[in-house]
Design a protein around this motif. Structure first.
Motif, PDB file in Angstrom:
ATOM      1  N   GLU A   1       0.822  -1.209   0.000  1.00 52.93           N
ATOM      2  CA  GLU A   1       0.000   0.000   0.000  1.00 52.93           C
ATOM      3  C   GLU A   1       0.852   1.253   0.000  1.00 52.93           C
ATOM      4  OE1 GLU A   1      -2.598  -0.361   3.347  1.00 52.93           O
ATOM      5  OE2 GLU A   1      -3.999  -1.706   2.304  1.00 52.93           O
ATOM      6  N   SER A   2       1.920   1.243   0.761  1.00 49.77           N
ATOM      7  CA  SER A   2       2.845   2.376   0.795  1.00 49.77           C
ATOM      8  C   SER A   2       4.231   1.839   1.117  1.00 49.77           C
ATOM      9  CB  SER A   2       2.414   3.417   1.836  1.00 49.77           C
ATOM     10  OG  SER A   2       2.427   2.841   3.138  1.00 49.77           O
TER      11      SER A   2
ATOM     12  N   GLY B   1      -3.240   1.544  -5.373  1.00 53.12           N
ATOM     13  CA  GLY B   1      -3.097   2.985  -5.549  1.00 53.12           C
ATOM     14  C   GLY B   1      -2.997   3.422  -6.982  1.00 53.12           C
TER      15      GLY B   1
ATOM     16  N   ASP C   1      -4.036   7.102  -7.721  1.00 50.81           N
ATOM     17  CA  ASP C   1      -3.544   8.241  -6.954  1.00 50.81           C
ATOM     18  C   ASP C   1      -3.197   9.395  -7.888  1.00 50.81           C
ATOM     19  OD1 ASP C   1      -0.098   7.200  -6.303  1.00 50.81           O
ATOM     20  OD2 ASP C   1      -1.214   7.338  -8.152  1.00 50.81           O
TER      21      ASP C   1
ATOM     22  N   SER D   1       3.329   7.503  -7.019  1.00 51.28           N
ATOM     23  CA  SER D   1       3.851   6.453  -6.138  1.00 51.28           C
ATOM     24  C   SER D   1       3.478   5.069  -6.652  1.00 51.28           C
ATOM     25  CB  SER D   1       3.320   6.662  -4.722  1.00 51.28           C
ATOM     26  OG  SER D   1       1.898   6.591  -4.698  1.00 51.28           O
ATOM     27  N   TRP D   2       2.270   4.910  -7.211  1.00 50.13           N
ATOM     28  CA  TRP D   2       1.832   3.607  -7.714  1.00 50.13           C
ATOM     29  C   TRP D   2       2.699   3.163  -8.886  1.00 50.13           C
ATOM     30  CZ3 TRP D   2      -0.487   2.184 -12.476  1.00 50.13           C
ATOM     31  CH2 TRP D   2      -1.010   0.885 -12.507  1.00 50.13           C
TER      32      TRP D   2
ATOM     33  N   THR E   1       6.408   2.512  -7.628  1.00 45.40           N
ATOM     34  CA  THR E   1       6.529   1.294  -6.825  1.00 45.40           C
ATOM     35  C   THR E   1       6.442   0.055  -7.696  1.00 45.40           C
ATOM     36  OG1 THR E   1       5.541   2.422  -4.920  1.00 45.40           O
ATOM     37  CG2 THR E   1       5.592   0.022  -4.866  1.00 45.40           C
TER      38      THR E   1
END
Length: 697
Positions: free
Chosen positions: A233-234, A260, A263, A278-279, A282
């Motif tokens: 998730e993060s 995500g 996002d 970030s998605w 990552t």
């Protein structure tokens, strides 16, 4: 390739990196055990009853040693005379820090905190979490949670969870590492339904101490785990997560689901920063580390279940043979595999001749092989396809009709030690299919109960083999070392292009002009047509304010262009020769807040953010990785001579990508370097615009 981090015996916070006290405790104590059946402490105590080692229950308010309910962890340890390595804290958030200190004083080395009400709740919860983390670090106790539903290790009969029924999940070869405790248990149940089971299933919760990287490092040496399902998730420490996944995928496949997709990053100074959500970042970094990516939890289960039974040798492009006893499911399977970019090669003439002697002529036999109604030769057909020189794995599907699934099971098991491995698809009643699936799994053959699930599993095998092959490729000699750049300044387009040229990249001839007279001299020197642009380091997106005039051929046209640029606020100008036509790309290097320097490649030019057709890599990036980036773009076909257009030289692109990434990494004062557009022409790559931004102090 980014350098792997070798994990030692301690973490960055100085605590013991060994998680044996958490996942292989000699004894367990439940702090806050309750006599009330619905309270957390009572539920957790019942879940842990199956644990084979010492289990102690502590309730400081209502102790009753006669029934095994002790006033403290120390009293329990003294009475039992056994080490209690793991404390399961079932007390309110505000009391957890003190409970952990008391447990540590009694010899506890790991703690699980399931309670919520910490930082995720805000308010006092932030202070509660800070106190808990401080107690963990001061005592050296490894902390899982808080705010998680726990973990389970079936083969150890260790169920540290308050979720009813999770103790029935069978032991298996798949480890689940999930950001969410709820997702952890959902995946454990799905894996049980898939006939696979789990070796470890852990929810990280707030991950204040033990995080995904810790658990992945632990799994490197876990002999009971064959494949890992990772839910993200993060990310707190991006390079550390990359290193852990990279190390693990050398020996065990990892399938990752990153949440995500939708996002929205805050607008950054460069398109590169705006596109690097970030998605996307990552996912790109996890894939670079060797993880197979999926888009939902069902695909995660199908993929990891397959990889837990077999793993292909590293291969740049494995071929898949398809055998089906029914045409319709076979078409679904073929369509799904081709949609995933999986190669289904035509079988060799020898294989086709062998199959022709086994099947009637009306069936399709080149690949896929449609056997028609199942017959006695189904198993022989499967064996023939598995032996084909161009086939690395076979996807076989059959309905439970006239014994076809039994033949599939027998033939698939037979090919497990000879020829290409088989992944089976079974259709039939749950009872019949379940029994056949059990037989197949016992023979190390993965199986699924639908064509789509079968395709997902086979595609995961292929992707894992491709990533493993890419990781083995040696890097090119003479890597670019970066050049010194003045930090803390602003670069206009002309200055940015000078930096780009110093890195060995190409731009069009140009002149920076301080007034209109020098602009006219530049036109004379360069000849038309030219592009005339506003030249100002503070303006990064000139097109959006009318700061670019194209196709200027004469002095009269130049006067008109300069008038328009003055209206846009220009006082200086850049006059540049027009580039030939081609395909516009964006290439950039950006300092990500979580992962550090990354490089990005995409299609777009001025439409880069609208198209968002991009791919990324962590810096440093190998030549092989950089050259492979275009393959991940939806518009990749545009780069390979589409309609007589220019063809991309992958080596030239790799040099551009590596140069930008290495320069960013070499200069800590830089935030981003971007070429947008980078035009692909018949003569190669040309930088049409360049932006360099410094980190704001």
């Amino acid at each position: 390739m980014p350098e792997l981090v070798t994990m030692g015996t301690t973490t960055a916070t100085g605590v013991d990196a060994d998680l044996s006290a958490l996942f292989a405790p000699r004894g367990v104590v439940v702090v806050g055990a309750s006599r009330t059946g619905t309270k957390l402490g009572s539920v957790m105590a019942r879940s842990l009853q199956a644990f084979g080692g010492p289990l102690a229950l502590v309730n400081a308010r209502n102790p009753d040693p006669a029934v095994g309910l002790y006033p403290s962890v120390a009293a329990a340890a003294d009475t039992l005379g056994e080490p209690l390595d793991l404390a399961v804290l079932c007390v309110p958030a505000g009391a957890c820090a003190d409970a952990l200190k008391d447990a540590a004083a009694a010899g506890v080395r790991a703690a699980l905190v399931c309670a919520g009400g910490f930082a995720e709740a805000g308010g006092d919860g932030v202070a509660y979490q800070e106190r808990l983390v401080a107690a963990s670090r001061a005592s050296g106790v490894r902390l899982l949670g808080p705010n998680t539903s726990g973990f389970l290790i079936p083969h150890r009969r260790l169920t540290a969870s308050f979720v009813p029924g999770v103790g029935d999940v069978p032991a298996g070869a798949v480890a689940v590492v999930a950001a969410s405790g709820g997702v952890n248990h959902a995946l454990a149940f799905l894996l049980a339904d898939a006939g696979v089971g789990v070796s470890l299933a852990v929810g990280l919760g707030n991950a204040t101490d033990v995080d995904a990287a810790d658990v992945l490092e632990h799994l490197v040496g876990d002999d009971s785990t064959e494949a890992v399902a990772l839910h993200v998730e993060s990310v707190g420490d991006g390079p550390r997560l990359y290193a852990a996944v990279r190390r693990l995928t050398r020996t065990k496949p990892v399938v990752a689901l990153v949440v995500g997709r939708n996002d929205v990053a805050e607008f950054a100074a460069s398109h590169t920063g705006a596109l690097a959500t970030s998605w996307r970042t990552t996912r790109a970094v996890l894939r670079q580390a060797g993880a197979v990516l999926v888009d939902d939890e069902r695909a995660l289960v199908d993929a990891v279940a397959t990889l837990s039974h077999s793993r292909l040798q590293p291969n740049p492009d494995p071929g898949v043979g398809i055998v089906t006893a029914q045409a319709g499911p076979g078409l679904i399977l073929l369509d799904a595999l081709r949609g995933a970019g999986v190669r289904t090669p035509t079988l060799t003439e020898d294989t086709q001749a062998r199959i022709a002697g086994l099947l009637p002529p009306m069936t399709f036999q080149r690949n896929p092989v449609d056997t028609g109604r199942p017959g006695e030769t189904f198993g022989d057909v499967l064996t023939a396809v598995a032996a084909d020189a161009g086939v690395d794995v076979v996807a076989a599907y059959a309905l439970a009709e006239l014994g076809s699934t039994e033949q599939l099971a027998a033939a698939a098991a037979a090919t497990a030690t000879e020829g290409a491995p088989v992944v089976a698809g079974l259709g039939g009643s749950p009872t019949e299919a379940g029994e056949l699936r059990h037989q197949l799994h016992a023979a190390a053959v993965a199986s699924h109960l639908s064509p789509t699930a079968l395709a997902t599993g086979v595609a995961a095998l292929v992707e894992d083999a491709r990533l493993a092959h890419l990781a083995q490729q040696p890097d090119a000699e003479g890597a670019f070392d970066g050049r010194s750049v003045l930090v803390g300044r602003a670069w206009d387009e002309d200055q940015a292009k000078s930096v780009i040229e110093d890195l060995g990249l190409r731009a069009m001839p140009r002149r920076a002009c301080d007034d209109e007279e020098s602009a006219h001299r530049a036109l004379d020197a360069l000849g038309g047509p030219v592009a005339v642009k506003l030249l100002d380091a503070a303006v990064l997106h000139k097109t959006e304010i009318g700061g670019v005039q194209l196709g200027v051929r004469s002095h009269a046209e130049l006067d008109d262009a300069l008038t328009a640029l003055r209206a846009a606020g220009a006082s200086r100008y850049l006059v540049e020769a027009m580039a030939p036509s081609g395909v516009d790309l964006i290439v950039g290097a950006h300092r990500d807040a979580v992962f550090g320097p990354i490089v990005l490649l995409g299609l777009g030019g001025t439409q880069a953010e609208a198209l968002a057709d991009v791919t990324m890599r962590l810096v440093p990036v190998s030549t092989a990785e950089a050259a492979a980036m275009p393959d991940e773009l939806l518009g990749a076909a545009l780069l390979d001579g589409w309609r007589s257009g220019p063809r991309l030289d992958r080596g030239e692109l790799a040099r551009v990508v590596r140069a930008l990434g290495t320069q960013l990494a070499a200069d800590p004062g830089l935030q981003s370097l971007e070429i947008n557009p980078l035009r692909l022409t018949h003569d190669g790559l040309i930088a049409l615009d360049a932006v360099i931004t410094a980190i704001e102090n």
